[in-house]
Design a protein around this motif. Structure first.
Motif, PDB file in Angstrom:
ATOM      1  N   LEU A  82      -1.188  15.822  16.451  1.00  0.00           N
ATOM      2  CA  LEU A  82      -0.781  14.723  17.210  1.00  0.00           C
ATOM      3  C   LEU A  82      -2.256  14.582  17.903  1.00  0.00           C
ATOM      4  O   LEU A  82      -2.269  13.185  18.219  1.00  0.00           O
ATOM      5  CB  LEU A  82       0.048  15.264  18.432  1.00  0.00           C
ATOM      6  N   GLU A  83      -3.005  15.346  18.335  1.00  0.00           N
ATOM      7  CA  GLU A  83      -4.365  15.136  18.760  1.00  0.00           C
ATOM      8  C   GLU A  83      -5.104  13.963  17.991  1.00  0.00           C
ATOM      9  O   GLU A  83      -5.782  13.102  18.380  1.00  0.00           O
ATOM     10  CB  GLU A  83      -5.129  16.166  19.184  1.00  0.00           C
ATOM     11  N   HIS A  84      -5.106  14.457  16.687  1.00  0.00           N
ATOM     12  CA  HIS A  84      -5.667  13.889  15.683  1.00  0.00           C
ATOM     13  C   HIS A  84      -5.156  12.317  15.519  1.00  0.00           C
ATOM     14  O   HIS A  84      -5.829  11.137  15.291  1.00  0.00           O
ATOM     15  CB  HIS A  84      -5.736  14.330  14.227  1.00  0.00           C
ATOM     16  N   LEU A  85      -3.943  12.296  15.602  1.00  0.00           N
ATOM     17  CA  LEU A  85      -3.149  10.847  15.444  1.00  0.00           C
ATOM     18  C   LEU A  85      -3.492   9.969  16.837  1.00  0.00           C
ATOM     19  O   LEU A  85      -3.817   8.652  16.623  1.00  0.00           O
ATOM     20  CB  LEU A  85      -1.616  10.887  15.361  1.00  0.00           C
TER      21      LEU A  85
ATOM     22  N   THR B 158       0.993  -1.260   0.129  1.00  0.00           N
ATOM     23  CA  THR B 158       0.041  -0.060   0.074  1.00  0.00           C
ATOM     24  C   THR B 158       0.800   1.390  -0.125  1.00  0.00           C
ATOM     25  O   THR B 158       1.706   1.334   0.740  1.00  0.00           O
ATOM     26  CB  THR B 158      -0.839   0.014   1.117  1.00  0.00           C
ATOM     27  N   ILE B 159       0.817   2.114  -0.895  1.00  0.00           N
ATOM     28  CA  ILE B 159       1.351   3.377  -0.860  1.00  0.00           C
ATOM     29  C   ILE B 159       0.656   4.585  -0.548  1.00  0.00           C
ATOM     30  O   ILE B 159      -0.504   4.646  -0.945  1.00  0.00           O
ATOM     31  CB  ILE B 159       1.753   3.671  -2.441  1.00  0.00           C
ATOM     32  N   VAL B 160       1.271   5.307   0.266  1.00  0.00           N
ATOM     33  CA  VAL B 160       0.693   6.440   1.087  1.00  0.00           C
ATOM     34  C   VAL B 160       1.175   7.616   0.350  1.00  0.00           C
ATOM     35  O   VAL B 160       2.430   7.915   0.796  1.00  0.00           O
ATOM     36  CB  VAL B 160       0.681   6.392   2.728  1.00  0.00           C
ATOM     37  N   PRO B 161       0.518   8.518  -0.443  1.00  0.00           N
ATOM     38  CA  PRO B 161       1.392   9.443  -1.037  1.00  0.00           C
ATOM     39  C   PRO B 161       1.169  10.510  -0.094  1.00  0.00           C
ATOM     40  O   PRO B 161       0.073  10.846   0.912  1.00  0.00           O
ATOM     41  CB  PRO B 161       0.322  10.015  -2.096  1.00  0.00           C
ATOM     42  N   ALA B 162       2.298  11.495  -0.016  1.00  0.00           N
ATOM     43  CA  ALA B 162       2.105  12.574   0.862  1.00  0.00           C
ATOM     44  C   ALA B 162       1.828  12.434   2.411  1.00  0.00           C
ATOM     45  O   ALA B 162       1.052  13.085   2.755  1.00  0.00           O
ATOM     46  CB  ALA B 162       1.569  13.774   0.417  1.00  0.00           C
ATOM     47  N   PRO B 163       2.575  11.433   3.260  1.00  0.00           N
ATOM     48  CA  PRO B 163       2.224  11.390   4.476  1.00  0.00           C
ATOM     49  C   PRO B 163       2.532  12.582   5.340  1.00  0.00           C
ATOM     50  O   PRO B 163       3.673  13.245   4.819  1.00  0.00           O
ATOM     51  CB  PRO B 163       3.219  10.246   4.818  1.00  0.00           C
ATOM     52  N   THR B 164       1.747  12.912   6.278  1.00  0.00           N
ATOM     53  CA  THR B 164       1.800  14.047   7.172  1.00  0.00           C
ATOM     54  C   THR B 164       3.057  14.089   8.101  1.00  0.00           C
ATOM     55  O   THR B 164       3.583  12.585   8.439  1.00  0.00           O
ATOM     56  CB  THR B 164       0.755  14.454   7.717  1.00  0.00           C
ATOM     57  N   LEU B 165       3.667  14.935   8.673  1.00  0.00           N
ATOM     58  CA  LEU B 165       4.730  14.939   9.768  1.00  0.00           C
ATOM     59  C   LEU B 165       4.169  14.309  11.111  1.00  0.00           C
ATOM     60  O   LEU B 165       4.898  13.662  11.800  1.00  0.00           O
ATOM     61  CB  LEU B 165       5.067  16.081  10.201  1.00  0.00           C
ATOM     62  N   PHE B 166       2.682  14.282  11.239  1.00  0.00           N
ATOM     63  CA  PHE B 166       2.266  13.778  12.384  1.00  0.00           C
ATOM     64  C   PHE B 166       1.917  12.205  12.386  1.00  0.00           C
ATOM     65  O   PHE B 166       1.601  11.591  13.402  1.00  0.00           O
ATOM     66  CB  PHE B 166       0.954  14.321  12.860  1.00  0.00           C
TER      67      PHE B 166
ATOM     68  N   ALA C 267      -2.101   6.414  10.819  1.00  0.00           N
ATOM     69  CA  ALA C 267      -2.806   5.375  11.712  1.00  0.00           C
ATOM     70  C   ALA C 267      -3.267   4.020  10.474  1.00  0.00           C
ATOM     71  O   ALA C 267      -3.453   4.571   9.354  1.00  0.00           O
ATOM     72  CB  ALA C 267      -3.941   5.695  12.311  1.00  0.00           C
ATOM     73  N   PHE C 268      -3.072   2.901  10.904  1.00  0.00           N
ATOM     74  CA  PHE C 268      -3.394   1.967   9.930  1.00  0.00           C
ATOM     75  C   PHE C 268      -3.872   0.724  10.441  1.00  0.00           C
ATOM     76  O   PHE C 268      -3.565   0.375  11.715  1.00  0.00           O
ATOM     77  CB  PHE C 268      -2.273   1.601   8.531  1.00  0.00           C
ATOM     78  N   VAL C 269      -4.733  -0.009   9.543  1.00  0.00           N
ATOM     79  CA  VAL C 269      -4.936  -1.650   9.958  1.00  0.00           C
ATOM     80  C   VAL C 269      -4.730  -2.507   8.697  1.00  0.00           C
ATOM     81  O   VAL C 269      -4.861  -2.006   7.780  1.00  0.00           O
ATOM     82  CB  VAL C 269      -6.491  -1.642  10.336  1.00  0.00           C
ATOM     83  N   PRO C 270      -4.260  -3.802   9.097  1.00  0.00           N
ATOM     84  CA  PRO C 270      -4.272  -4.533   7.916  1.00  0.00           C
ATOM     85  C   PRO C 270      -5.229  -4.999   7.363  1.00  0.00           C
ATOM     86  O   PRO C 270      -6.340  -5.279   7.978  1.00  0.00           O
ATOM     87  CB  PRO C 270      -3.518  -5.755   8.501  1.00  0.00           C
ATOM     88  N   ILE C 271      -5.544  -5.129   5.976  1.00  0.00           N
ATOM     89  CA  ILE C 271      -6.610  -5.656   5.237  1.00  0.00           C
ATOM     90  C   ILE C 271      -6.313  -7.106   4.803  1.00  0.00           C
ATOM     91  O   ILE C 271      -6.960  -8.003   4.951  1.00  0.00           O
ATOM     92  CB  ILE C 271      -6.829  -4.735   4.164  1.00  0.00           C
ATOM     93  N   THR C 272      -5.150  -7.314   4.347  1.00  0.00           N
ATOM     94  CA  THR C 272      -4.451  -8.572   3.872  1.00  0.00           C
ATOM     95  C   THR C 272      -3.170  -8.655   4.645  1.00  0.00           C
ATOM     96  O   THR C 272      -2.689  -7.918   5.367  1.00  0.00           O
ATOM     97  CB  THR C 272      -4.352  -8.740   2.420  1.00  0.00           C
ATOM     98  N   HIS C 273      -2.417  -9.567   4.278  1.00  0.00           N
ATOM     99  CA  HIS C 273      -0.945  -9.701   4.892  1.00  0.00           C
ATOM    100  C   HIS C 273      -0.282  -8.675   4.547  1.00  0.00           C
ATOM    101  O   HIS C 273       0.679  -8.249   5.325  1.00  0.00           O
ATOM    102  CB  HIS C 273      -0.370 -11.073   4.064  1.00  0.00           C
ATOM    103  N   ASP C 274      -0.428  -8.164   3.213  1.00  0.00           N
ATOM    104  CA  ASP C 274       0.695  -7.065   2.946  1.00  0.00           C
ATOM    105  C   ASP C 274       0.011  -5.885   2.175  1.00  0.00           C
ATOM    106  O   ASP C 274       0.630  -5.013   1.482  1.00  0.00           O
ATOM    107  CB  ASP C 274       1.662  -7.462   1.647  1.00  0.00           C
ATOM    108  N   SER C 275      -1.422  -5.646   2.498  1.00  0.00           N
ATOM    109  CA  SER C 275      -2.060  -4.532   2.307  1.00  0.00           C
ATOM    110  C   SER C 275      -2.626  -3.623   3.605  1.00  0.00           C
ATOM    111  O   SER C 275      -3.146  -4.582   4.505  1.00  0.00           O
ATOM    112  CB  SER C 275      -2.985  -4.575   1.062  1.00  0.00           C
ATOM    113  N   PHE C 276      -2.798  -2.501   3.437  1.00  0.00           N
ATOM    114  CA  PHE C 276      -3.526  -1.763   4.635  1.00  0.00           C
ATOM    115  C   PHE C 276      -4.457  -0.715   4.168  1.00  0.00           C
ATOM    116  O   PHE C 276      -4.394  -0.244   3.131  1.00  0.00           O
ATOM    117  CB  PHE C 276      -2.297  -1.139   5.568  1.00  0.00           C
TER     118      PHE C 276
ATOM    119  N   ASP D  27      -6.491   5.450  18.721  1.00  0.00           N
ATOM    120  CA  ASP D  27      -7.476   4.796  19.558  1.00  0.00           C
ATOM    121  C   ASP D  27      -8.311   4.084  18.962  1.00  0.00           C
ATOM    122  O   ASP D  27      -8.820   2.803  19.400  1.00  0.00           O
ATOM    123  CB  ASP D  27      -8.059   5.822  20.683  1.00  0.00           C
ATOM    124  N   ARG D  28      -8.652   4.576  17.796  1.00  0.00           N
ATOM    125  CA  ARG D  28      -9.944   3.793  17.108  1.00  0.00           C
ATOM    126  C   ARG D  28      -9.299   2.442  16.372  1.00  0.00           C
ATOM    127  O   ARG D  28      -9.871   1.616  16.358  1.00  0.00           O
ATOM    128  CB  ARG D  28     -10.423   4.572  15.865  1.00  0.00           C
ATOM    129  N   VAL D  29      -7.951   2.328  15.974  1.00  0.00           N
ATOM    130  CA  VAL D  29      -7.318   1.603  15.474  1.00  0.00           C
ATOM    131  C   VAL D  29      -7.341   0.332  16.426  1.00  0.00           C
ATOM    132  O   VAL D  29      -7.813  -0.926  16.180  1.00  0.00           O
ATOM    133  CB  VAL D  29      -6.053   1.837  14.994  1.00  0.00           C
TER     134      VAL D  29
END
Length: 275
Positions: free
Chosen positions: A223-226, A195-203, A206-215, A231-233
């Motif tokens: 930081l509060e948003h993170l 899974t490619i995340v374009p333009a990740p932020t400095l903060f 968050a991620f969860v696995p969908i398959t062995h190698d995708s998210f 917490d939801r993850v």
């Protein structure tokens, strides 16, 4: 290392080399930024260049190889003390390789050794031929791509190897986990397996696995948003353990309580719990 300090490190890696620039890039208060800078400086992970800008000083790791004719790092990396920007050939490279100011080179250069030099990558990743310089930061594996081969990281077998390194960093059982970041000119990508995340932020992301190698991922804007996203993850993982499945929400700005809304998510056709 706390989250504020990590954000400051990412800002410096991203080119914010002055205190004012770091404050502008992160939105953090001057007090928080100066405390983080002081901590990093005491730990000798950050230092002031002669021009007054901040630069990372990753401890030099032992190398098992020699650079030989390769000088790609002298092209693709920034050296603030020399005023050398990214993706610009250094004026001090000698014909046939080597540095004409090697004995007086800046600390940034002295503290740098790529992942190939350290023996983490096989000979296919010799930077001069691979067109990429992979090197470890404080909490990341950074892959700086030569603009002359800007798409090579997406090609096989390079992409599969990067995915493998990414999964290794995410699932490390000993030591510290690391993120895998690919930089191509001004563009930056976070790899989560395939899974490619374009333009990740400095903060952070968050991620969860969908398959062995995708998210599935959500990019944090503070930081509060993170913290809310993470917490939801955690709640998603708890529900998966309890019921064997949890539908993944689309919204990217959650607020507690998380469980009731997660349990109300409609099950997606053909979906199954991630391993």
């Amino acid at each position: 290392m706390d989250q504020v300090t990590l954000v400051v490190v990412r800002a410096v890696e991203g080119g914010a080399t002055t205190t004012k620039g770091i404050i502008g890039a992160t939105g953090l208060s001057r007090l928080k930024v100066e405390r983080a800078l002081g901590t990093l400086e005491k730990q000798k992970l950050l230092f002031r260049e002669s021009q007054g800008s901040w630069a990372l000083g990753i401890p030099v790791r032992p190398t098992v190889r020699q650079c030989g004719s390769c000088t790609l790092c002298c092209k693709v990396l920034e050296v603030t003390d020399l005023g050398k920007p990214l993706n610009t050939v250094c004026n001090h490279i000698q014909a046939g390789g080597g540095c004409e100011i090697y004995s007086e080179r800046p600390r940034q250069c002295r503290s740098f050794s790529c992942a190939w030099l350290q023996g983490h990558l096989d000979d296919d990743w010799f930077p001069e031929t691979a067109g990429m310089v992979a090197h470890f930061g404080l909490d990341s594996l950074n892959v700086q791509v030569d603009l002359a081969a800007a798409e090579r990281w997406r090609e096989e077998p390079c992409f599969s190897k990067l995915c493998e390194l990414s999964l290794k960093g995410l699932r490390v059982s000993e030591g510290h986990p690391y993120a895998t970041l690919v930089m191509v000119g001004n563009d930056k990508y976070l790899l989560l397996g395939r899974t490619i995340v374009p333009a990740p932020t400095l903060f952070g992301t968050a991620f969860v696995p969908i398959t062995h190698d995708s998210f599935r991922y959500w990019k944090a804007t503070s930081l509060e948003h993170l913290q809310r996203l993470n917490d939801r993850v955690i709640e998603i993982q708890r529900i998966r353990q309890e019921f064997g499945y949890c539908a993944i929400p689309d919204d990217d700005d959650p607020y507690p309580p998380y469980r009731p809304s997660l349990l109300q998510q409609p099950e997606q056709p053909g979906a199954a719990g991630a391993p």
